[in-house]
Design an enzyme around this catalytic site. Structure first.
Site, PDB file in Angstrom:
ATOM      1  NE  ARG A 279       2.046  -7.930   9.901  1.00 31.29           N
ATOM      2  CZ  ARG A 279       2.192  -6.823   9.167  1.00 31.29           C
ATOM      3  NH1 ARG A 279       3.281  -6.109   9.244  1.00 31.29           N
ATOM      4  NH2 ARG A 279       1.222  -6.414   8.395  1.00 31.29           N
TER       5      ARG A 279
ATOM      6  CE  LYS B  16       2.811   0.159   4.996  1.00 29.55           C
ATOM      7  NZ  LYS B  16       2.101  -0.012   3.725  1.00 29.55           N
TER       8      LYS B  16
ATOM      9  CD  GLU C 105      -2.852   1.278   2.316  1.00 28.86           C
ATOM     10  OE1 GLU C 105      -2.794   0.451   3.245  1.00 28.86           O
ATOM     11  OE2 GLU C 105      -3.679   2.194   2.258  1.00 28.86           O
TER      12      GLU C 105
HETATM   13  P1  ATP Z   1       2.568  -2.083   8.073  1.00 27.86           P
HETATM   14  O1  ATP Z   1       2.062  -2.895   9.202  1.00 27.86           O
HETATM   15  O2  ATP Z   1       3.988  -1.681   8.204  1.00 27.86           O
HETATM   16  O3  ATP Z   1       1.691  -0.922   7.729  1.00 27.86           O
HETATM   17  P2  ATP Z   1       1.349  -3.475   5.950  1.00 27.86           P
HETATM   18  O4  ATP Z   1       1.173  -4.929   6.011  1.00 27.86           O
HETATM   19  O5  ATP Z   1       0.149  -2.648   6.159  1.00 27.86           O
HETATM   20  O6  ATP Z   1       2.547  -3.074   6.845  1.00 27.86           O
HETATM   21  P3  ATP Z   1       1.498  -3.336   3.120  1.00 27.86           P
HETATM   22  O7  ATP Z   1       2.036  -2.271   2.256  1.00 27.86           O
HETATM   23  O8  ATP Z   1       0.054  -3.597   3.097  1.00 27.86           O
HETATM   24  O9  ATP Z   1       1.979  -3.030   4.582  1.00 27.86           O
HETATM   25  O10 ATP Z   1       2.301  -4.674   2.896  1.00 27.86           O
HETATM   26  C1  ATP Z   1       2.623  -5.228   1.654  1.00 27.86           C
HETATM   27  C2  ATP Z   1       2.932  -6.678   1.866  1.00 27.86           C
HETATM   28  O11 ATP Z   1       4.020  -6.843   2.762  1.00 27.86           O
HETATM   29  C3  ATP Z   1       1.754  -7.409   2.472  1.00 27.86           C
HETATM   30  O12 ATP Z   1       1.576  -8.628   1.778  1.00 27.86           O
HETATM   31  C4  ATP Z   1       2.158  -7.613   3.899  1.00 27.86           C
HETATM   32  O13 ATP Z   1       1.543  -8.738   4.420  1.00 27.86           O
HETATM   33  C5  ATP Z   1       3.678  -7.753   3.775  1.00 27.86           C
HETATM   34  N1  ATP Z   1       4.340  -7.373   5.027  1.00 27.86           N
HETATM   35  C6  ATP Z   1       4.234  -6.213   5.697  1.00 27.86           C
HETATM   36  N2  ATP Z   1       4.961  -6.239   6.835  1.00 27.86           N
HETATM   37  C7  ATP Z   1       5.555  -7.452   6.878  1.00 27.86           C
HETATM   38  C8  ATP Z   1       6.436  -8.103   7.800  1.00 27.86           C
HETATM   39  N3  ATP Z   1       6.845  -7.500   8.923  1.00 27.86           N
HETATM   40  N4  ATP Z   1       6.850  -9.339   7.508  1.00 27.86           N
HETATM   41  C9  ATP Z   1       6.450  -9.954   6.380  1.00 27.86           C
HETATM   42  N5  ATP Z   1       5.630  -9.411   5.483  1.00 27.86           N
HETATM   43  C10 ATP Z   1       5.176  -8.177   5.710  1.00 27.86           C
HETATM   44 MG    MG Z   2      -1.576  -3.192   4.706  1.00 27.42          MG
END
Ligand code: ATP
Ligand code: MG
Length: 566
Positions: A268, A278, A42
């Protein structure tokens, strides 16, 4: 380019996702011929080290099984998203050395199709417009103990709902005045199935579609359908989406989608002494705790890049973290040792003096420059040689000299008054005389250079205590050094008393200067070095120039922290 050898095809699956893919590929009735994965960020922040796991996982699986991996921005929320994040994410993935299949894709590429599918659900009696305000909507969904209650419009006619949804799209309603919901099950034990929101109104212009749309699909309504449009076979996400899977499948069951993706979840990557959210990282930026998303202390990919981390070290780290469905925590020292190992193999060596103390080699004439050579890398002759100039006045580190002759040779392998030490890559010297200032601080040390000892063994009876580094005083110059340390000293900075910001290490950045060989100022931005006996440093990507050399500490040579540190 990073070394992706850890991802080449081997016959043994390394984790459950590889098992699943190998099983799927071997099935006679497999509905696809090729694995297709996607990485779906995102664009509401920069990528962090946690994302790197997901990136290497998705790209790595596609590479291993000769499939494809798409990059698709999950851009369904214009309020928090923006083009700067899109650009930064693309740059980071390229920097990691990865190439997605085809063009950069966006959820917003499919807004027309998603809108059509919303109409389809309305026509099938499976979606309705709800005019309850967001708070009422939240309350009437119930909770884990209480079932939800039906909206007054849950059973309205298809025509009314088509008209209502058209009005939503046309901008007739303000934000929060109406939304489109799926008609699934208000009693479901799975909250995600209690008539989830499919579309909401948002009047903020969108970075890709401008003002074309004022209604936006929810993540749930968008994600699976986008996967289906793109022919994604394995939609890999993190565990928090496990309870969304029934909804993911419900949409695929009830819409005329062109393919049938399957969602798989993995845990994760959590890393000690770090925050990987983020939202929390954005706070550090917005509240000025760091200088920006790419501050070298940030666990963002752009921050790590600026700190001197390499794509190879990040790939190595992610390959060490297991892919599983159980949450764990990787120690940040694993990441630190990955970069230390990679730089040990690749970084050019150089000498830099952090706390200069002047040494006068009294038997070397003022104008003389003794030309010496040293290997760029002691174990890699193919990296060539560097030139050094020894002059009458040089700098050594203050910590490398002592007047205390009682110090044991074992404990203090440096220069002691009246004794010998070897100047690295040069001759042996003897400290003859100590000159002090009015405060009793060492001002300069007068020494004798032992002729013929550069590159040779010590003469009879001369036992240098050790080897110390140095830089010519006449031919060197100052550089700015930014000495970085962990941003958080606690193992789990997002838990415990008080606010996250109060737990920031106040000593995470020390700006200082150091005396460098002049040639080092010509380093290209992002060039990495080992400052011998000190640590690994990188020329700052943005601020370094030959006129104003700036080097960032990537990592000290040795891990001096106790592993039990909390
Ligand atoms: P955040 O919690 O930092 O906002 P998010 O999951 O909302 O992270 P996205 O941009 O939606 O961020 O994530 C893109 C991809 O990266 C998704 O498939 C998410 O599951 C994966 N992802 C995000 N953080 C992690 C992590 N700590 N370990 C593994 N995969 C991750
Ligand atoms: Mg997300």
């Amino acid at each position: 380019m990073p070394d992706h050898t850890n991802m080449t095809c081997t016959s043994t699956p390394r984790h459950f996702l590889e098992h699943i893919m190998e099983h799927d590929l071997s099935r006679a009735d497999a509905p696809f011929s090729q694995i297709v994965t996607r990485f779906p960020p995102e664009p509401n922040g920069y990528l962090h080290i946690g994302h790197a796991s997901s990136i290497f996982l998705n790209f790595g699986l596609a590479e291993k099984y000769k499939g494809r991996c798409h990059l698709r921005f999950d851009d369904t929320n214009p309020e928090t998203e923006g083009q700067v994040y899109v650009d930064a994410i693309i740059e980071d993935i390229r920097w990691l050395g990865l190439q997605w299949d085809g063009k950069v894709r966006y959820a917003s590429d499919y807004f027309d199709q998603l809108y059509e599918w919303a109409l389809h659900l309305i026509r099938e009696g499976k979606a309705y417009v709800d005019y309850q305000d967001p708070e009422t909507l939240r309350l009437t969904r119930g909770d884990f103990k209480r079932p939800g209650t039906d909206s007054p419009t849950r059973n309205t006619s298809v025509e009314e709902n088509l008209a209502g949804f058209e009005k939503m799209r046309a901008g007739h309603y303000e934000e929060g005045e109406a939304c489109l919901r799926a008609r699934i099950d208000m009693q479901s034990p799975n909250m995600n199935l209690r008539d989830p929101v499919l579309y909401r109104i948002c009047k903020t212009p969108h970075h890709q579609t401008g003002n074309t749309w004022c209604i936006f699909p929810s993540y749930d309504f968008a994600h699976g359908q986008e996967d289906a449009i793109e022919g994604i076979t394995h939609s890999i996400c993190t565990m928090e989406f496990q309870d969304h899977r029934p909804l993911y499948d419900w949409f695929l069951d009830h819409l005329p989608v062109p393919s049938r993706p399957v969602q798989y979840e993995f845990a994760r990557t959590n890393i000690s002494h770090t925050v990987t959210s983020k939202r929390k990282l954005k706070r550090l930026v917005d509240e000025g705790v760091v200088t920006g998303w790419d501050d070298p202390r940030m666990p963002t990919l752009s921050g790590m890049r600026r700190r001197g981390y390499t794509p190879e070290a990040i790939a190595q780290f992610t390959s060490m973290v297991s892919v599983s469905r159980t949450e764990g925590m990787a120690d940040v020292s694993m990441l630190e040792s990955a970069i230390r190992d990679h730089l040990n193999q690749t970084a050019a060596r150089t000498m830099v003096v952090l706390n200069p103390l002047k040494l006068v080699l009294t038997n070397i004439p003022e104008e003389m420059e003794q030309q010496l050579t040293a290997p760029v890398h002691p174990q890699r002759p193919e990296m060539g040689e560097r030139k050094l100039s020894l002059t009458r006045e040089i700098y050594i580190d203050r910590a490398d000299f002592s007047e205390d002759t009682s110090l044991s040779r074992k404990r203090f392998k440096r220069l002691v008054a009246g004794e010998y030490v070897r100047l690295r890559n040069a001759c042996i010297i003897r400290a003859d005389k100590v000159i002090k200032d009015a405060d009793g601080e060492f001002e300069e040390i007068h020494c004798t250079a032992l002729s013929g000892t550069a590159g040779g063994s010590p003469p009879e009876g001369v036992r240098p205590r050790g080897v110390i580094h140095w830089v010519s005083a006449r031919l060197g110059r100052w550089a700015q050094l930014r000495l970085y340390d962990r941003l958080f000293l606690q193992k789990t900075p997002d838990t415990g008393e008080g606010d996250l910001i109060t737990r920031v290490n106040p000593d995470s950045l020390l700006i200082t200067k150091a005396w460098i060989e002049s040639g080092l100022a010509e380093a290209a931005p992002e060039q990495c070095f080992q400052f011998e006996r000190e640590g690994y440093f990188v020329a700052d990507r943005h601020d370094h120039s030959p006129e104003h050399p700036v080097f960032n500490l990537t990592i000290p040579l040795k891990d001096t922290r106790a592993s039990s540190e909390t």
